[in-house]
Design a protein around this motif. Structure first.
Motif, PDB file in Angstrom:
ATOM      1  N   ALA A   1      48.085 -54.870   7.144  1.00  0.00           N
ATOM      2  CA  ALA A   1      48.417 -55.781   8.246  1.00  0.00           C
ATOM      3  C   ALA A   1      49.911 -55.788   8.527  1.00  0.00           C
ATOM      4  O   ALA A   1      50.333 -55.927   9.675  1.00  0.00           O
ATOM      5  CB  ALA A   1      47.929 -57.191   7.917  1.00  0.00           C
ATOM      6  N   ARG A   2      50.706 -55.644   7.493  1.00  0.00           N
ATOM      7  CA  ARG A   2      52.163 -55.607   7.693  1.00  0.00           C
ATOM      8  C   ARG A   2      52.567 -54.430   8.580  1.00  0.00           C
ATOM      9  O   ARG A   2      53.347 -54.572   9.517  1.00  0.00           O
ATOM     10  CB  ARG A   2      52.882 -55.498   6.340  1.00  0.00           C
ATOM     11  N   VAL A   3      52.054 -53.254   8.255  1.00  0.00           N
ATOM     12  CA  VAL A   3      52.396 -52.067   9.033  1.00  0.00           C
ATOM     13  C   VAL A   3      51.887 -52.215  10.470  1.00  0.00           C
ATOM     14  O   VAL A   3      52.612 -51.939  11.436  1.00  0.00           O
ATOM     15  CB  VAL A   3      51.818 -50.796   8.379  1.00  0.00           C
ATOM     16  N   LYS A   4      50.657 -52.656  10.618  1.00  0.00           N
ATOM     17  CA  LYS A   4      50.086 -52.835  11.952  1.00  0.00           C
ATOM     18  C   LYS A   4      50.874 -53.859  12.761  1.00  0.00           C
ATOM     19  O   LYS A   4      51.031 -53.712  13.986  1.00  0.00           O
ATOM     20  CB  LYS A   4      48.619 -53.279  11.838  1.00  0.00           C
ATOM     21  N   SER A   5      51.391 -54.889  12.106  1.00  0.00           N
ATOM     22  CA  SER A   5      52.160 -55.918  12.804  1.00  0.00           C
ATOM     23  C   SER A   5      53.426 -55.334  13.412  1.00  0.00           C
ATOM     24  O   SER A   5      53.814 -55.680  14.535  1.00  0.00           O
ATOM     25  CB  SER A   5      52.518 -57.058  11.848  1.00  0.00           C
ATOM     26  N   GLY A   6      54.087 -54.447  12.666  1.00  0.00           N
ATOM     27  CA  GLY A   6      55.272 -53.800  13.204  1.00  0.00           C
ATOM     28  C   GLY A   6      54.933 -52.906  14.384  1.00  0.00           C
ATOM     29  O   GLY A   6      55.606 -52.932  15.423  1.00  0.00           O
ATOM     30  N   TYR A   7      53.875 -52.136  14.246  1.00  0.00           N
ATOM     31  CA  TYR A   7      53.456 -51.200  15.290  1.00  0.00           C
ATOM     32  C   TYR A   7      53.105 -51.948  16.579  1.00  0.00           C
ATOM     33  O   TYR A   7      53.642 -51.660  17.656  1.00  0.00           O
ATOM     34  CB  TYR A   7      52.253 -50.394  14.794  1.00  0.00           C
ATOM     35  N   TRP A   8      52.212 -52.923  16.468  1.00  0.00           N
ATOM     36  CA  TRP A   8      51.740 -53.627  17.653  1.00  0.00           C
ATOM     37  C   TRP A   8      52.803 -54.583  18.210  1.00  0.00           C
ATOM     38  O   TRP A   8      52.901 -54.768  19.429  1.00  0.00           O
ATOM     39  CB  TRP A   8      50.447 -54.371  17.347  1.00  0.00           C
ATOM     40  N   GLY A   9      53.583 -55.171  17.335  1.00  0.00           N
ATOM     41  CA  GLY A   9      54.643 -56.053  17.809  1.00  0.00           C
ATOM     42  C   GLY A   9      55.657 -55.294  18.650  1.00  0.00           C
ATOM     43  O   GLY A   9      56.142 -55.802  19.675  1.00  0.00           O
ATOM     44  N   GLU A  10      55.951 -54.055  18.255  1.00  0.00           N
ATOM     45  CA  GLU A  10      56.915 -53.256  19.015  1.00  0.00           C
ATOM     46  C   GLU A  10      56.372 -52.878  20.388  1.00  0.00           C
ATOM     47  O   GLU A  10      57.147 -52.711  21.338  1.00  0.00           O
ATOM     48  CB  GLU A  10      57.308 -52.014  18.217  1.00  0.00           C
ATOM     49  N   THR A  11      55.056 -52.748  20.517  1.00  0.00           N
ATOM     50  CA  THR A  11      54.504 -52.482  21.851  1.00  0.00           C
ATOM     51  C   THR A  11      54.815 -53.640  22.795  1.00  0.00           C
ATOM     52  O   THR A  11      55.120 -53.428  23.975  1.00  0.00           O
ATOM     53  CB  THR A  11      52.978 -52.247  21.822  1.00  0.00           C
ATOM     54  N   ILE A  12      54.754 -54.865  22.283  1.00  0.00           N
ATOM     55  CA  ILE A  12      55.081 -56.033  23.107  1.00  0.00           C
ATOM     56  C   ILE A  12      56.571 -56.060  23.422  1.00  0.00           C
ATOM     57  O   ILE A  12      56.981 -56.319  24.554  1.00  0.00           O
ATOM     58  CB  ILE A  12      54.649 -57.332  22.399  1.00  0.00           C
TER      59      ILE A  12
END
Length: 266
Positions: A77-88
């Motif tokens: 979840a940590r890695v995914k949070s960085g990935y998806w947060g950067e899309t925003i």
């Protein structure tokens, strides 16, 4: 947004800490809410939008909102949070808003009061969003200079590189150089062996994994711009379409049986 627009936003983006006194318009807040909902649906994360973000911050000025970056308490979840947060972040920047990834320099209790977090989930960081002036403030210039004294080129991010990177991966790594990370530390280590890119961080159960997720997105956008489509697996390997093909190797027994069959058919 298109891949090209995301890359343009990467070049536009810089962390902003001085915001205008005007709060975000309701229409923009509605767009942000839709972005958060779309990310949560696609990723299984638990991002939440807080309209008035000022109570949780002392070092930022002006009026702004923030997105609480939350998910299950796991490395994935940590890695995914960085990935998806950067899309925003990149979508906001492309449309003229100021943003800043923040971890640790806010009142965490205030954030927890403002959100409704499910059990077994945790807050990883926040993404501040607001209106900004075109030019950096004096404070922002000082912060930028302090955190960018020793920019790490992508070549120094590699532990192993068994041959020269192909042009498409060179370009992708140049976008990784522009990926935001806490204090601009760029903690992701890369390896390039047998034509495969892998990455990892030395403290995976930390906010460095957020940085890894952000770097993954930048790399993926860069590779796609050069015609190489792929995605990162949970082992930190960038898998292209060709690399995903699963094929059993020919065993010695199979080769012998094939030879025998050929002889019988003659």
């Amino acid at each position: 947004m298109t891949n090209e627009e995301y890359i343009k936003a990467i070049d536009m983006r810089t962390s902003r800490r001085t915001y205008k006194a005007k709060p975000l318009d309701k229409k923009i807040l509605e767009v942000l809410k839709n972005m958060v909902d779309a990310v949560n649906e696609a990723s299984g994360l638990e991002f939440q939008l807080v309209e008035d973000g000022t109570p949780a911050f002392k070092i930022f000025s002006g009026r702004f909102s923030y997105i609480a970056v939350c998910g299950e308490d796991s490395e994935k979840a940590r890695v995914k949070s960085g990935y998806w947060g950067e899309t925003i972040v990149l979508q906001c920047v492309y449309h003229g808003l100021g943003t800043c990834w923040v971890s640790g320099t806010y009142d965490e209790n205030k954030v927890y009061e403002a959100i409704d977090l499910p059990k077994k989930h945790r807050l990883y960081a926040v993404i501040v969003v607001g209106y900004v002036k075109d030019r950096l403030s004096t404070k922002e210039k000082l912060m930028y200079n302090a955190t960018h004294k020793n920019n790490k080129p992508y070549q120094k991010m590699f532990e192993v590189c068994d041959k020269k990177l192909p042009p498409y991966y060179e370009y992708a790594m140049k976008l990784v150089e522009k990926a935001p990370s806490a204090t601009n530390r760029r903690p992701v280590h890369f390896r390039y062996e047998d034509d495969v890119i892998k990455g990892y961080v030395d403290e995976p159960y930390s906010d460095k994994s957020l940085d890894f997720g952000i770097a993954q997105l930048h790399f993926q956008l860069g590779a796609a711009a050069k015609g190489v489509k792929g995605e990162w697996d949970m082992n930190g390997r960038f898998c292209t379409e060709n690399a995903k093909v699963i094929k059993f190797p020919e065993s010695e027994q199979n080769e012998e049986e094939k030879t025998q069959e050929d002889n019988e058919n003659e």
